[in-house]
Design a protein around this motif. Sequence first.
Motif, short mmCIF file in Angstrom:
data_model
loop_
_atom_site.label_atom_id
_atom_site.label_comp_id
_atom_site.label_asym_id
_atom_site.label_seq_id
_atom_site.Cartn_x
_atom_site.Cartn_y
_atom_site.Cartn_z
N LEU A 51 42.98 35.94 45.53
CA LEU A 51 41.66 36.56 45.49
C LEU A 51 40.74 35.78 44.56
O LEU A 51 41.17 35.34 43.49
N VAL A 52 39.48 35.62 44.96
CA VAL A 52 38.49 34.94 44.14
C VAL A 52 37.26 35.83 44.02
O VAL A 52 36.78 36.39 45.02
N ASP A 53 36.75 35.95 42.81
CA ASP A 53 35.51 36.68 42.56
C ASP A 53 34.45 35.71 42.08
O ASP A 53 34.61 35.08 41.03
N LEU A 54 33.38 35.56 42.84
CA LEU A 54 32.28 34.67 42.49
C LEU A 54 31.28 35.41 41.59
O LEU A 54 31.12 36.62 41.69
N CYS A 55 30.59 34.66 40.73
CA CYS A 55 29.60 35.26 39.82
C CYS A 55 30.26 36.37 39.02
O CYS A 55 29.76 37.50 38.94
N SER A 56 31.36 36.07 38.37
CA SER A 56 32.29 37.07 37.86
C SER A 56 31.85 37.75 36.57
O SER A 56 32.41 38.77 36.19
N GLY A 57 30.86 37.18 35.87
CA GLY A 57 30.41 37.81 34.64
C GLY A 57 31.53 37.93 33.62
O GLY A 57 32.33 37.01 33.44
N ASN A 58 31.60 39.08 32.98
CA ASN A 58 32.64 39.27 31.96
C ASN A 58 33.95 39.81 32.51
O ASN A 58 34.80 40.26 31.76
N GLY A 59 34.12 39.75 33.83
CA GLY A 59 35.43 39.99 34.42
C GLY A 59 35.69 41.36 34.98
O GLY A 59 36.82 41.67 35.37
N VAL A 60 34.66 42.19 35.11
CA VAL A 60 34.89 43.57 35.51
C VAL A 60 35.57 43.68 36.88
O VAL A 60 36.52 44.46 37.04
N ILE A 61 35.13 42.91 37.88
CA ILE A 61 35.72 43.03 39.21
C ILE A 61 37.18 42.54 39.22
O ILE A 61 38.06 43.25 39.72
N PRO A 62 37.50 41.35 38.68
CA PRO A 62 38.91 40.96 38.63
C PRO A 62 39.79 41.97 37.89
O PRO A 62 40.91 42.25 38.34
N PHE A 63 39.31 42.53 36.79
CA PHE A 63 40.13 43.49 36.05
C PHE A 63 40.39 44.74 36.89
O PHE A 63 41.52 45.23 36.96
N LEU A 64 39.37 45.25 37.54
CA LEU A 64 39.55 46.44 38.36
C LEU A 64 40.43 46.16 39.59
O LEU A 64 41.25 46.99 39.97
N LEU A 65 40.26 44.97 40.19
CA LEU A 65 41.11 44.63 41.33
C LEU A 65 42.58 44.52 40.93
O LEU A 65 43.47 44.77 41.75
N SER A 66 42.83 44.16 39.68
CA SER A 66 44.22 44.02 39.23
C SER A 66 44.98 45.33 39.29
O SER A 66 46.22 45.35 39.30
N GLU A 67 44.26 46.45 39.35
CA GLU A 67 44.91 47.76 39.48
C GLU A 67 45.24 48.09 40.92
O GLU A 67 46.00 49.04 41.18
N ARG A 68 44.70 47.31 41.86
CA ARG A 68 44.89 47.61 43.28
C ARG A 68 45.78 46.60 43.98
O ARG A 68 46.20 46.83 45.12
N THR A 69 46.03 45.45 43.36
CA THR A 69 46.82 44.40 43.99
C THR A 69 47.67 43.68 42.96
O THR A 69 47.31 43.61 41.79
N LYS A 70 48.80 43.16 43.44
CA LYS A 70 49.65 42.32 42.60
C LYS A 70 49.36 40.83 42.84
O LYS A 70 50.04 39.97 42.32
N GLY A 71 48.32 40.55 43.64
CA GLY A 71 47.96 39.18 43.94
C GLY A 71 47.37 38.47 42.75
O GLY A 71 47.08 39.06 41.71
N GLN A 72 47.15 37.15 42.93
CA GLN A 72 46.55 36.32 41.88
C GLN A 72 45.04 36.34 42.04
O GLN A 72 44.51 36.10 43.13
N ILE A 73 44.33 36.61 40.94
CA ILE A 73 42.88 36.79 40.98
C ILE A 73 42.22 35.76 40.08
O ILE A 73 42.59 35.62 38.91
N THR A 74 41.23 35.06 40.62
CA THR A 74 40.47 34.07 39.85
C THR A 74 38.99 34.45 39.85
O THR A 74 38.41 34.66 40.91
N GLY A 75 38.40 34.53 38.67
CA GLY A 75 36.98 34.77 38.55
C GLY A 75 36.25 33.47 38.26
O GLY A 75 36.73 32.65 37.48
N ILE A 76 35.09 33.28 38.89
CA ILE A 76 34.26 32.09 38.69
C ILE A 76 32.97 32.51 38.00
O ILE A 76 32.25 33.37 38.51
N GLU A 77 32.69 31.91 36.85
CA GLU A 77 31.48 32.24 36.10
C GLU A 77 30.88 30.95 35.51
O GLU A 77 31.59 30.20 34.86
#
Length: 245
Positions: A51-77
């Motif tokens: 999973l990739v989150d674009l325009c990730s800011g301080n990480g809110v979307i990757p952190f919240l997604l981590s509660e819904r998936t065990k996948g690998q998440i990368t934020g781009i900021e």
Amino acid sequence: MNEQYDHKNERIDYLFHTHLKIIQSSDLFPFSLDSVLLARFVYVPIQRGKLVDLCSGNGVIPFLLSERTKGQITGIEIQPEVCALAERGAVLNRLEDRVDFLCADAKQITDKIGRGTCDIVTCNPPYFTMSAARDIKLNRHLAIARHELMITLADVLEIGSSLLKPGGKFAMVHRPERLVDIVEGMRAEGIEPKRLQYVHPHRNKPANIVLVEGTKGGKPGVSVLPPIVVYHSDGRYTEDVWPKS
């Protein structure tokens, strides 16, 4: 909900209805409800995935997604000061093994991450065009977060398409007045809009947010989900936003 923090102009807040924490600075753009709603809206694979989150800011979307998936998440900021908050937030939440951040221009990350390798791409992009860039002289960080100074809607859709596998999902949050641009842009990049949800500040007010999800190479046909209403008449969050425990 927040607690004291020993870095100047910074604080730690708890994310909506979770045990997760986010590091915020009064000098930088704070996370918004838009990001929380997008993290809840998007389809995610439960057991694995990239999973990739674009325009990730301080990480809110990757952190919240981590509660819904065990996948690998990368934020781009792109902003180093903001990305640093996200990186420290991953450590604070003990998510370093599943959530990482790249301080980079999203327009230059496709080859680094891998073309056609991602299952999910999300984005809460700048909403306003250059012509509406009234915040530029007030705060550089605010201007970049709110206006298409560093990245445009067309850029976001092109990047999302390039990262996704066939059948991968792209999801974003934006303003309803840009919906036609979003749908046309998604189709131009080979992403078929499949799910749509409007967000209303109050029950009797027009929608001011729209959530859109599409599938790379998907077949035509879109589902419109029931709308989200944010506030009761007395100013309390509705159960759409703050579910009862």
